[in-house]
Design an enzyme around this catalytic site. Structure first.
Site, short mmCIF file in Angstrom:
data_model
loop_
_atom_site.label_atom_id
_atom_site.label_comp_id
_atom_site.label_asym_id
_atom_site.label_seq_id
_atom_site.Cartn_x
_atom_site.Cartn_y
_atom_site.Cartn_z
N LYS A 282 8.53 11.79 -10.41
CA LYS A 282 8.32 12.50 -9.15
C LYS A 282 9.00 13.87 -9.21
O LYS A 282 10.09 13.98 -9.77
CB LYS A 282 8.94 11.70 -7.99
CG LYS A 282 8.15 10.46 -7.60
CD LYS A 282 8.76 9.80 -6.36
CE LYS A 282 8.06 8.49 -6.03
NZ LYS A 282 6.67 8.65 -5.56
N ARG A 356 2.54 -1.73 -6.57
CA ARG A 356 1.42 -2.68 -6.67
C ARG A 356 1.58 -3.60 -7.87
O ARG A 356 1.10 -4.73 -7.86
CB ARG A 356 0.10 -1.92 -6.71
CG ARG A 356 -0.06 -1.02 -7.90
CD ARG A 356 -1.14 0.03 -7.71
NE ARG A 356 -0.76 1.08 -6.78
CZ ARG A 356 -1.57 2.06 -6.36
NH1 ARG A 356 -2.81 2.12 -6.81
NH2 ARG A 356 -1.14 2.97 -5.52
N1 BES Z 1 6.87 4.58 -3.17
C1 BES Z 1 5.75 5.40 -3.37
C2 BES Z 1 4.94 5.65 -2.10
C3 BES Z 1 5.55 6.62 -1.14
C4 BES Z 1 5.46 7.97 -1.36
C5 BES Z 1 6.14 6.17 0.01
C6 BES Z 1 6.00 8.86 -0.45
C7 BES Z 1 6.67 7.05 0.93
C8 BES Z 1 6.61 8.39 0.71
C9 BES Z 1 4.80 4.74 -4.39
O1 BES Z 1 5.41 3.99 -5.37
C10 BES Z 1 4.09 5.85 -5.06
O2 BES Z 1 4.72 6.61 -5.73
N2 BES Z 1 2.77 5.88 -4.91
C11 BES Z 1 1.96 6.90 -5.50
C12 BES Z 1 0.68 6.25 -5.93
C13 BES Z 1 -0.21 7.15 -6.75
C14 BES Z 1 0.43 7.45 -8.06
C15 BES Z 1 -1.53 6.47 -6.93
C16 BES Z 1 1.71 7.98 -4.46
O3 BES Z 1 1.55 7.67 -3.28
O4 BES Z 1 1.74 9.15 -4.83
MN MN Z 2 6.00 5.16 -7.03
#
Ligand code: BES
Ligand code: MN
Ligand code: ZN
Length: 505
Positions: A282, A356
């Site tokens: 991230k 997931r």
């Molecule tokens: N924990 C995050 C989702 C999230 C992001 C929650 C921002 C709250 C605020 C999750 O694990 C994630 O990173 N999801 C990705 C999925 C994508 C790579 C398909 C996302 O939402 O960017």
């Molecule tokens: Mn994530």
């Protein structure tokens, strides 16, 4: 537990506090003018109020207030609730929370005149909303502050002219609400704790310790070796780069008179104590606050914790899939193909779509316990914030009945929840060319429901399943005065609690 002592005083003749009395005040329209409606006030206060020079300026408008003194010289705050006809449960909850904040730092003992706060002629409901709002608002995460800002408030006496025969019912309502609020505070504390303190190992230990005092609850904690035996290759892939072992916390509550007909609800939570994204790292701005990525697990634990203390007649299992998503030489690389507990292979194209993967294996494990219903809760997708904002929880399900009951329960406790569909096209988008599935869709569109389509691949035995995406509502609910403006919200615990207690499975 809250430091505030909430007392009930029925058949009230004189007010207990010599410091502050609070009266509810409504506003009514007379032609174009708004005027005060204080018909429910005891006569003694009306006289002292009317004799005040400027009191006619106070019209009882929402969240306005007017301070005067009673004939005995006790301070009285008339708190405005607005037009009685427009006042619903949520606005009473919000006003009560705002009122609580304005008084809790200034007064030690408060007499609260319940009768003037009654809406819809329903004394029990009005009391329960006010008590709930006070308890939810009385939260402050200050364990890392060297100077604590303690509330001055120690005692609130809810005073009413209702006969003493009604008191027991109110006491029962109060006990239940304080138990739920306490569970919400416990859950918020878990989410707010930083990742250098709350890691998978300390988190599991904390749950194990907390759950000990509750009757009818069994704990089983699976570690890395156990997850290997269970063939949870997807869960393990997320933990591969971590300095801490993964934990699957498996809690079971069995009611004392369980029979073969006893229904069984399973709650599953995403417990990422920190989500760096892994190799699909991230960016610096988005990584901040990823300690909250275990909020799903804290939410289901909060609901479980409140429920088991009420001795419900339903069996409840709770599964917390706990790990962090870290980067190291051992961390899973994008392009890896891993095998889940149910035998399905997954091409991991983005290590940041890790929740997931953890849930997939935990859901499969949960389904093996033969529950009637499985509900998972997770901070699963940033896309949920795009679709539903910070205010609305995403709901996806394979069962109309379950989805409807969850929506009804959410409405009953005034939490926002909205269903998104899972269509075959999106399930298809989650198929891989070289493995059974891939962990991200071909485009970012419909990211929240595509994640749900992925999870659905791991539901078996025709179990009714629902998925709640709390990425938006899990924290920073600055629009709700009974939630902290920043940090964990504890939302959806009341919805889950209500759903289980409603008993419509
Ligand atoms: N924990 C995050 C989702 C999230 C992001 C929650 C921002 C709250 C605020 C999750 O694990 C994630 O990173 N999801 C990705 C999925 C994508 C790579 C398909 C996302 O939402 O960017
Ligand atoms: Mn994530
Ligand atoms: Zn995550």
């Amino acid at each position: 537990m809250s430091g505030i002592n909430y007392k009930l005083k029925f058949a009230n003749k004189s007010y207990e506090s010599d410091e502050l009395i609070i009266l509810g005040s409504f506003c009514k329209s007379e032609g174009k003018k708004k005027i005060l409606n204080n018909s429910t006030w005891p006569a003694e206060f009306k006289d002292s109020f009317n004799s005040h020079k400027y009191s006619s300026e106070f019209t009882g408008e929402k969240d306005s207030s007017y301070t005067f003194f009673s004939q005995d010289g006790i301070k009285v705050i008339a708190y405005g609730l607005g037009d009685k006809k427009e006042l619903n449960e949520e606005s009473l909850r919000k006003s009560s929370a705002t009122l609580f904040k304005s008084i809790s730092k200034k007064y030690k003992t408060i007499s609260f005149d319940l009768d003037s706060f009654t809406i819809k002629n329903n004394e029990e409901k009005s009391f329960s909303i006010i008590q709930e709002a006070f308890a939810l608002t009385d939260y402050n995460f200050d364990k890392y502050k060297s100077t604590k800002e303690n509330l001055k408030l120690k005692t609130i006496i809810f005073e009413t002219k209702l006969p003493k025969t009604k008191m027991q019912k109110f006491k029962t309502i109060q006990d239940e609400l304080l138990c739920i609020a306490d569970a919400i505070h416990f859950s918020r504390d878990l989410v707010n704790d930083p990742p250098n303190v709350l890691n998978s190992e300390t988190y599991a230990k904390r749950i194990e310790k907390d759950v000990k005092s509750f009757k009818g609850v069994k704990v089983k904690i699976l570690d890395k070796a156990d997850l290997k035996k269970e063939k949870m290759g997807l869960f393990l892939s997320v933990n591969a780069g971590s300095a801490y072992g993964p934990r699957l916390v498996h809690l079971t509550y069995t009611p004392s008179k369980a029979t073969s007909k006893t229904k069984h609800i399973a709650l599953v939570g995403k417990g990422l104590t920190f989500d760096t994204g892994g190799y699909s790292l991230k960016p610096a701005a988005s990584i901040i606050n990823m300690k909250f990525d275990m909020a799903g697990s804290a939410t289901v634990y909060g609901a479980f914790r409140a429920l088991v203390q009420q001795s419900p007649k339903v069996k409840i299992s709770c599964f917390l899939g706990i790990t962090d998503n870290a980067v190291s030489g051992l961390a899973t690389m994008p392009d890896s193909i891993c095998t889940g507990r149910n035998g399905k292979t997954v091409e991991i194209l983005n290590t940041d779509a890790e929740g997931r993967l953890v849930l997939a294996d935990v859901l499969d494990y949960a389904c093996d316990q033969k529950p009637d219903v499985v509900i998972d809760v997770a901070t699963l997708t940033g896309a949920c914030l795009i679709a539903l904002g910070n205010e609305v929880c995403g709901l996806m399900s394979n069962s109309d009945k379950l989805a409807n009951e969850l929506q009804k329960s959410a409405k009953e406790v005034d939490e926002y929840i909205w269903q998104l569909p899972i269509i075959p096209e999106w399930a298809k988008d989650m198929k891989s060319n070289i493995a059974d599935l891939k962990n991200i869709g071909g485009s970012r569109n419909a990211g929240t429901a595509k994640a749900a389509a992925f999870l659905q691949e791991f539901i078996k035995n025709d179990v009714q399943w629902a998925h709640l995406d709390i990425a938006g509502v899990g924290d920073s609910q600055s629009h709700l005065p009974y939630c902290p403006a920043k940090g964990a919200s504890g939302l959806m615990i009341r919805t889950l609690y209500r759903y289980v207690q409603n008993g419509k499975y």
